[in-house]
Write a protein that holds these residues in place. Sequence first.
Motif, PDB file in Angstrom:
ATOM      1  N   ALA A  33       4.086 -17.430 -99.762  1.00 12.98           N
ATOM      2  CA  ALA A  33       4.326 -18.794 -99.926  1.00 12.98           C
ATOM      3  C   ALA A  33       4.570 -19.194 -98.328  1.00 12.98           C
ATOM      4  CB  ALA A  33       5.367 -18.746-100.876  1.00 12.98           C
ATOM      5  N   LYS A  34       4.667 -18.407 -97.485  1.00 20.92           N
ATOM      6  CA  LYS A  34       4.952 -18.851 -96.201  1.00 20.92           C
ATOM      7  C   LYS A  34       3.742 -19.080 -95.354  1.00 20.92           C
ATOM      8  CE  LYS A  34       8.792 -18.042 -93.959  1.00 20.92           C
ATOM      9  NZ  LYS A  34       9.818 -17.448 -93.223  1.00 20.92           N
ATOM     10  N   ALA A  35       2.482 -18.792 -95.860  1.00 17.23           N
ATOM     11  CA  ALA A  35       1.417 -18.587 -94.837  1.00 17.23           C
ATOM     12  C   ALA A  35       0.239 -19.267 -95.745  1.00 17.23           C
ATOM     13  CB  ALA A  35       1.034 -17.184 -94.350  1.00 17.23           C
ATOM     14  N   PHE A  36      -0.244 -20.229 -95.011  1.00 21.60           N
ATOM     15  CA  PHE A  36      -1.322 -21.079 -95.520  1.00 21.60           C
ATOM     16  C   PHE A  36      -2.575 -21.200 -94.582  1.00 21.60           C
ATOM     17  CE2 PHE A  36       2.169 -21.860 -98.314  1.00 21.60           C
ATOM     18  CZ  PHE A  36       1.469 -21.591 -99.482  1.00 21.60           C
ATOM     19  N   ALA A  44      -0.530 -30.463 -96.071  1.00 22.15           N
ATOM     20  CA  ALA A  44       0.613 -30.723 -97.258  1.00 22.15           C
ATOM     21  C   ALA A  44       1.715 -29.995 -96.446  1.00 22.15           C
ATOM     22  CB  ALA A  44      -0.020 -30.124 -98.378  1.00 22.15           C
ATOM     23  N   ALA A  45       1.608 -28.925 -95.805  1.00 26.91           N
ATOM     24  CA  ALA A  45       2.988 -28.492 -95.152  1.00 26.91           C
ATOM     25  C   ALA A  45       3.520 -29.106 -94.251  1.00 26.91           C
ATOM     26  CB  ALA A  45       2.509 -26.868 -94.829  1.00 26.91           C
ATOM     27  N   ASN A  46       2.420 -29.647 -93.546  1.00 32.09           N
ATOM     28  CA  ASN A  46       2.972 -30.442 -92.207  1.00 32.09           C
ATOM     29  C   ASN A  46       3.628 -31.823 -92.789  1.00 32.09           C
ATOM     30  OD1 ASN A  46       3.038 -31.147 -89.338  1.00 32.09           O
ATOM     31  ND2 ASN A  46       1.598 -32.722 -89.938  1.00 32.09           N
ATOM     32  N   GLU A  47       3.309 -32.122 -93.912  1.00 31.59           N
ATOM     33  CA  GLU A  47       4.054 -33.500 -94.393  1.00 31.59           C
ATOM     34  C   GLU A  47       5.496 -33.173 -94.710  1.00 31.59           C
ATOM     35  OE1 GLU A  47       1.870 -35.110 -97.708  1.00 31.59           O
ATOM     36  OE2 GLU A  47      -0.065 -35.267 -96.470  1.00 31.59           O
ATOM     37  N   SER A  48       5.863 -31.867 -94.907  1.00 37.00           N
ATOM     38  CA  SER A  48       7.221 -31.454 -95.338  1.00 37.00           C
ATOM     39  C   SER A  48       7.759 -30.841 -94.066  1.00 37.00           C
ATOM     40  CB  SER A  48       7.243 -30.556 -96.350  1.00 37.00           C
ATOM     41  OG  SER A  48       6.600 -30.947 -97.527  1.00 37.00           O
ATOM     42  N   GLN A  49       7.230 -31.253 -92.693  1.00 36.91           N
ATOM     43  CA  GLN A  49       7.843 -30.535 -91.315  1.00 36.91           C
ATOM     44  C   GLN A  49       7.647 -29.021 -91.609  1.00 36.91           C
ATOM     45  OE1 GLN A  49      10.795 -33.108 -90.014  1.00 36.91           O
ATOM     46  NE2 GLN A  49       9.234 -34.513 -89.385  1.00 36.91           N
ATOM     47  N   ALA A  50       6.969 -28.408 -92.593  1.00 33.52           N
ATOM     48  CA  ALA A  50       7.471 -26.776 -92.750  1.00 33.52           C
ATOM     49  C   ALA A  50       6.792 -26.069 -91.701  1.00 33.52           C
ATOM     50  CB  ALA A  50       7.168 -26.668 -94.036  1.00 33.52           C
ATOM     51  N   ILE A  51       5.907 -26.433 -90.829  1.00 30.41           N
ATOM     52  CA  ILE A  51       5.072 -25.713 -89.883  1.00 30.41           C
ATOM     53  C   ILE A  51       5.820 -25.027 -88.705  1.00 30.41           C
ATOM     54  CG2 ILE A  51       3.107 -25.415 -88.760  1.00 30.41           C
ATOM     55  CD1 ILE A  51       1.619 -27.324 -90.451  1.00 30.41           C
ATOM     56  N   VAL A  79       2.785 -31.691 -85.578  1.00 32.58           N
ATOM     57  CA  VAL A  79       3.386 -30.410 -85.737  1.00 32.58           C
ATOM     58  C   VAL A  79       4.307 -30.344 -84.504  1.00 32.58           C
ATOM     59  CG1 VAL A  79       2.965 -27.792 -85.397  1.00 32.58           C
ATOM     60  CG2 VAL A  79       1.645 -29.168 -87.196  1.00 32.58           C
ATOM     61  N   ARG A  80       3.764 -30.536 -83.187  1.00 27.38           N
ATOM     62  CA  ARG A  80       4.449 -30.535 -81.994  1.00 27.38           C
ATOM     63  C   ARG A  80       5.616 -31.449 -82.037  1.00 27.38           C
ATOM     64  NH1 ARG A  80      -0.683 -29.960 -77.976  1.00 27.38           N
ATOM     65  NH2 ARG A  80      -0.888 -27.643 -77.937  1.00 27.38           N
ATOM     66  N   ASP A  81       5.463 -32.630 -82.464  1.00 29.63           N
ATOM     67  CA  ASP A  81       6.416 -33.762 -82.717  1.00 29.63           C
ATOM     68  C   ASP A  81       7.717 -33.019 -83.719  1.00 29.63           C
ATOM     69  OD1 ASP A  81       5.176 -35.452 -81.030  1.00 29.63           O
ATOM     70  OD2 ASP A  81       4.327 -36.717 -82.615  1.00 29.63           O
ATOM     71  N   SER A  82       7.147 -32.329 -84.739  1.00 32.46           N
ATOM     72  CA  SER A  82       8.300 -31.545 -85.613  1.00 32.46           C
ATOM     73  C   SER A  82       8.915 -30.427 -85.090  1.00 32.46           C
ATOM     74  CB  SER A  82       7.934 -31.439 -86.850  1.00 32.46           C
ATOM     75  OG  SER A  82       6.860 -30.760 -87.107  1.00 32.46           O
ATOM     76  N   GLY A  83       8.468 -30.137 -83.768  1.00 36.09           N
ATOM     77  CA  GLY A  83       9.287 -29.004 -83.097  1.00 36.09           C
ATOM     78  C   GLY A  83       8.374 -27.545 -83.387  1.00 36.09           C
ATOM     79  N   PRO A 112       9.432 -20.972 -97.339  1.00 30.51           N
ATOM     80  CA  PRO A 112       8.387 -21.054 -98.327  1.00 30.51           C
ATOM     81  C   PRO A 112       8.101 -22.138 -99.135  1.00 30.51           C
ATOM     82  CG  PRO A 112      10.048 -19.218 -98.731  1.00 30.51           C
ATOM     83  CD  PRO A 112      10.539 -20.319 -97.736  1.00 30.51           C
ATOM     84  N   MET A 113       6.788 -22.383 -99.403  1.00 25.42           N
ATOM     85  CA  MET A 113       6.276 -23.636-100.452  1.00 25.42           C
ATOM     86  C   MET A 113       5.580 -23.073-101.229  1.00 25.42           C
ATOM     87  SD  MET A 113       5.741 -26.604 -97.262  1.00 25.42           S
ATOM     88  CE  MET A 113       5.656 -27.737 -98.611  1.00 25.42           C
ATOM     89  N   PRO A 114       5.770 -22.527-102.456  1.00 28.50           N
ATOM     90  CA  PRO A 114       5.043 -22.002-103.525  1.00 28.50           C
ATOM     91  C   PRO A 114       4.340 -23.044-104.077  1.00 28.50           C
ATOM     92  CG  PRO A 114       7.392 -21.653-104.045  1.00 28.50           C
ATOM     93  CD  PRO A 114       7.334 -22.219-102.526  1.00 28.50           C
TER      94      PRO A 114
END
Length: 128
Positions: A33-36, A44-51, A79-83, A112-114
Amino acid sequence: MDPAVTAKMADTKALGEVKALETFYTTLQTEPAKAFYGVKHVEAANESQAIETLLISDNLFRCQDVQERKRYVSLVDSVRDSGGDVKVFSSMHVSGEQLMQLTGVAAILRFPMPDLDDEDEREGSDSD
């Protein structure tokens, strides 16, 4: 095998790519759930700033389709902007070839983003 050579190689870009890809595969096996991979999941993960780490092939920046190229450049910038850390893989290296087998874009997430896996299943059932 020479420690002096190994120390010098530690700073090379290729070694960073290889380590990032190894980390991705390990995470995919131990915490799926932490690797896509695949642009839809990664965006979709980037929209949640999860990367935490974005793995992307330089091939995607040479795409003939301008809209497609802009999509990937925007993803990298976001992704760079969100750190997040961005690893651009050379298509001339083995690690870049391996990444291209996984669609050319992958991400290791901060948390995780299940739900991302569930979205695929819902999309598949909607088309039935």
